[in-house]
Design a protein around this motif. Sequence first.
Motif: not given
Length: 390
Positions: A289-292, A295-296, A307-310, A381-383
């Motif tokens: 719910f937080w990281l993915m 990332i998206v 992206l690399l940091r996450l 992710a979309r929001r």
Amino acid sequence: MSTATLAATTVPYAMPQLWRVLTKAGYFLGLSGAIGATFTYATTVRPALRTTDSGTENGAVLRGRSATFLAWAGVVLLVTGYLQLAARVARAGKGMPFSDALAPAQLWDFLQAPAAKGAWIAQGTVYLAQNIVLVMTAALLMALFTPAARRHADRLALTAVPLSLAVTLIGAVPTTAPTDLDRWLDITFDQLHVISGTVWFGGLALLVALAGTRSRLGTDAGLLWADQWRRFGFLAMLCVAVVTISSLWLSWKHVGAISQLWTTGYGLALLIKILLVAGLVTAGAFNQFWLMPRIVRARRADDTTSLLRLTLRHFPKVVWGEVALAVAVLVVMPFISGSARAEAGSPKAVSSGTVFAAGAALTLALAVSLFATARASDALARRQGGTAAA
């Protein structure tokens, strides 16, 4: 039931000896490395490398680290398998000191013991077949220490998947035919629990080990790791579902009342395990719910730095915590022995149509909740992506 009858039917909790704790926890650690790492490599790492980073320097680094991890998993499986077999010898019959059970002669005598009356196969024969497959699996994985075998790492890892699964499945073969449905369900759910748990734990360990190569990866590795975390997130959710369903069955069989979770030795150990697994699920939910979603969002925005940091800093930190919790679960498992029902003098659990209906309802509810989790993560992710664009 009278007090005298209850007292006569209770079975006191037996604290496992230290060697039993170490050998059982070690054995499941070995299974996690063999089953979990090979399965995760086959379903997560290899497909991501083929799709996102085939033939590049990033791919070569991760393939090399994967081969090393799998090779060491073979070593751990071989050592812990030997110690687990010795533990079985020490506990068989009238028992013997664990140090004596380590002798090859004692192991061989145990494996050659004749079948018990009424058994269709000797228990030693089952364990002999299991350990033959275990040695084959370990040898196949340890071959990856050699450069020649590493050129065929994909083929060897894929071959090791069914072999590693067979190690636990063969060991569960009953020596006498189960006489009722409950016994078949006990065996089935127990193996589903072991396999899903080892895939989950071993997969976490493999990905943490691979994340340790970040200093050797290029700036474009975030895309590859985003794909790997996405694939493993789906695999982990399936494992959580199977672990939960099998746990419900096994807990119902051995725990007759909620109060037995804190009034019996079995229940206390089980309660600690439940809390640890809840921590694992919570960490997984944080990832989902937080990281993915972040990332998206970074992937859609082509933000390689974020992206690399996450994917290689924030995500592995959470997974390291999950690995620590998984190890704690393995340490607690040897203490879950006997039955809370037996300790409390409760009657044995007997399945019925009502029990199966309740189980089906819980399974359906779990499937719906996992589907809703995946959809909610996508929606976040979309929001976030839409907010960033605005």
